[in-house]
Each structure stands twice: as C-alpha cells, then as structure tokens.
Design a protein around this motif. Structure first.
Motif, PDB file in Angstrom:
ATOM      1  N   LEU A 137       0.827  -1.208   0.000  1.00  0.00           N
ATOM      2  CA  LEU A 137       0.000   0.000   0.000  1.00  0.00           C
ATOM      3  C   LEU A 137       0.863   1.261   0.000  1.00  0.00           C
ATOM      4  N   GLU A 138       1.937   1.261   0.787  1.00  0.00           N
ATOM      5  CA  GLU A 138       2.836   2.417   0.808  1.00  0.00           C
ATOM      6  C   GLU A 138       3.472   2.646  -0.560  1.00  0.00           C
ATOM      7  N   THR A 139       3.847   1.569  -1.232  1.00  0.00           N
ATOM      8  CA  THR A 139       4.420   1.677  -2.574  1.00  0.00           C
ATOM      9  C   THR A 139       3.402   2.270  -3.541  1.00  0.00           C
ATOM     10  N   ASN A 140       2.157   1.790  -3.469  1.00  0.00           N
ATOM     11  CA  ASN A 140       1.110   2.300  -4.352  1.00  0.00           C
ATOM     12  C   ASN A 140       0.800   3.767  -4.079  1.00  0.00           C
ATOM     13  N   ILE A 141       0.792   4.162  -2.800  1.00  0.00           N
ATOM     14  CA  ILE A 141       0.539   5.561  -2.447  1.00  0.00           C
ATOM     15  C   ILE A 141       1.657   6.444  -2.979  1.00  0.00           C
ATOM     16  N   ASN A 142       2.893   6.007  -2.822  1.00  0.00           N
ATOM     17  CA  ASN A 142       4.025   6.785  -3.347  1.00  0.00           C
ATOM     18  C   ASN A 142       3.965   6.904  -4.862  1.00  0.00           C
ATOM     19  N   SER A 143       3.523   5.864  -5.531  1.00  0.00           N
ATOM     20  CA  SER A 143       3.381   5.886  -6.979  1.00  0.00           C
ATOM     21  C   SER A 143       2.318   6.907  -7.405  1.00  0.00           C
ATOM     22  N   ILE A 144       1.227   6.949  -6.667  1.00  0.00           N
ATOM     23  CA  ILE A 144       0.165   7.919  -6.979  1.00  0.00           C
ATOM     24  C   ILE A 144       0.668   9.340  -6.746  1.00  0.00           C
ATOM     25  N   SER A 191       2.382  14.445  -9.166  1.00  0.00           N
ATOM     26  CA  SER A 191       3.447  15.424  -9.392  1.00  0.00           C
ATOM     27  C   SER A 191       3.756  15.548 -10.878  1.00  0.00           C
ATOM     28  N   ASN A 192       3.851  14.420 -11.563  1.00  0.00           N
ATOM     29  CA  ASN A 192       4.120  14.429 -13.006  1.00  0.00           C
ATOM     30  C   ASN A 192       2.946  15.003 -13.783  1.00  0.00           C
ATOM     31  N   SER A 193       1.747  14.770 -13.291  1.00  0.00           N
ATOM     32  CA  SER A 193       0.545  15.267 -13.951  1.00  0.00           C
ATOM     33  C   SER A 193       0.521  16.790 -13.939  1.00  0.00           C
ATOM     34  N   THR A 194       0.951  17.393 -12.844  1.00  0.00           N
ATOM     35  CA  THR A 194       0.938  18.856 -12.757  1.00  0.00           C
ATOM     36  C   THR A 194       1.936  19.480 -13.716  1.00  0.00           C
ATOM     37  N   LEU A 239      -9.144  12.159  -9.730  1.00  0.00           N
ATOM     38  CA  LEU A 239      -9.181  10.692  -9.668  1.00  0.00           C
ATOM     39  C   LEU A 239      -8.011  10.141  -8.858  1.00  0.00           C
ATOM     40  N   LEU A 240      -6.839  10.729  -9.045  1.00  0.00           N
ATOM     41  CA  LEU A 240      -5.668  10.289  -8.279  1.00  0.00           C
ATOM     42  C   LEU A 240      -5.845  10.584  -6.791  1.00  0.00           C
ATOM     43  N   GLN A 241      -6.446  11.717  -6.473  1.00  0.00           N
ATOM     44  CA  GLN A 241      -6.681  12.057  -5.064  1.00  0.00           C
ATOM     45  C   GLN A 241      -7.667  11.092  -4.420  1.00  0.00           C
ATOM     46  N   ILE A 242      -8.699  10.698  -5.153  1.00  0.00           N
ATOM     47  CA  ILE A 242      -9.680   9.731  -4.641  1.00  0.00           C
ATOM     48  C   ILE A 242      -8.998   8.390  -4.390  1.00  0.00           C
ATOM     49  N   GLU A 243      -8.213   7.947  -5.363  1.00  0.00           N
ATOM     50  CA  GLU A 243      -7.503   6.679  -5.219  1.00  0.00           C
ATOM     51  C   GLU A 243      -6.522   6.727  -4.048  1.00  0.00           C
ATOM     52  N   GLU A 244      -5.821   7.827  -3.916  1.00  0.00           N
ATOM     53  CA  GLU A 244      -4.872   7.970  -2.814  1.00  0.00           C
ATOM     54  C   GLU A 244      -5.593   7.929  -1.462  1.00  0.00           C
TER      55      GLU A 244
END
Length: 150
Positions: free
Chosen positions: A23-30, A35-38, A52-57
C-alpha cells in the motif's frame, strides 16, 4: 499444537506487513503520478486526472490505516501461551473449523488448512469469548462444540 498458533500468528504478521509495504508503494506511486501530472497537463484533463488520483490515494490511505491498526492488534497479542478460556490470541478448534481470535480478515488457508481469522468484536467472536473446551452453543442455526483452545 501451541506451535501451530505461533506459526499462524507469525504468518499473519508477515502478511499484514507485506500488505502495508504494498500500500505504501502504491501511495508513493500515486503521489509521483500527481506530481508528473501537474507538470504536463493543463485544463479539464488535468483537473479530472488529479481528482481521480486524489480519490484513489485517499482510498489507499484508508486501507493503509486499517492494516496498521490490524498490525498493532497482532503485536499486542501474547501468542506464546495456551489459554484455557477463549480470549484475544486464542486458537480454537471446533466441530466446524479452526478459529483464531485476533483481527477480522475471514477465511485463510495456511499450511494446507483452513482457518477463520476473526475479531473478538465480531458476532461469532463475541459468542466464543470467555468460553472453554467442551462448551456447546448455537450460531446461525449451527451447533458449535469447542474441542480445544490454545
């Protein structure tokens, strides 16, 4: 038989710890994706993607908190001793299966056997709590006999 309980408990700790790391790995990936999206997106597409990324996070953060709490519960259990009555950390052999009173994760296969990993706060956990070998009771129209408790 105490060894069975010790190995099961250690397996659960390892499983939950692995879940936490994933889960920590997935959160860091999101977070990295946000960051890349911005940097590369503008307008409505950016806002939708970020939302969508914020909801998933947030969902992953919630799951992470639940796993951390499960690990904390497991770490508080004294699994190295046998119990004559059912308490947190008891491994109970019944006529319908084996139950480990700890965290609520349900059915689990370990060493080619089925176990029910249940919380003492679950409906069945509440019925089992403070019972002893030989106790017989009803749950969901099923007669349950406690054969052994560790």
């Amino acid at each position: 038989m105490l060894n069975e309980k010790i190995l099961l408990h250690q397996f659960l700790v390892e499983k939950i710890t692995t879940d936490i790391h994933l889960l920590e790995t997935n959160i860091n990936s999101i977070k990295e994706s946000k960051s890349n999206s911005t940097k590369s997106s503008v307008g409505d597409k950016y806002e939708t993607e970020t939302a969508l990324l914020q909801i998933e996070e947030a969902q992953l953060q919630n799951q992470l908190q639940q796993k951390i709490e499960q690990l904390n519960i497991l770490n508080r259990i004294d699994y190295n001793k046998s119990n004559t009555i059912v308490i947190d950390g008891s491994l109970i052999h019944t006529n319908i299966g084996k139950f480990y009173i700890s965290i609520g994760i349900g059915k689990l296969k370990f060493n080619d056997e089925q176990y029910f990993i249940i919380s003492s706060k679950s409906p069945l956990g509440l019925l089992l709590y403070n019972r002893k070998i030989g106790d017989i009771f009803e749950f969901n129209k099923q007669t349950i006999n406690i054969i052994n408790t560790l």
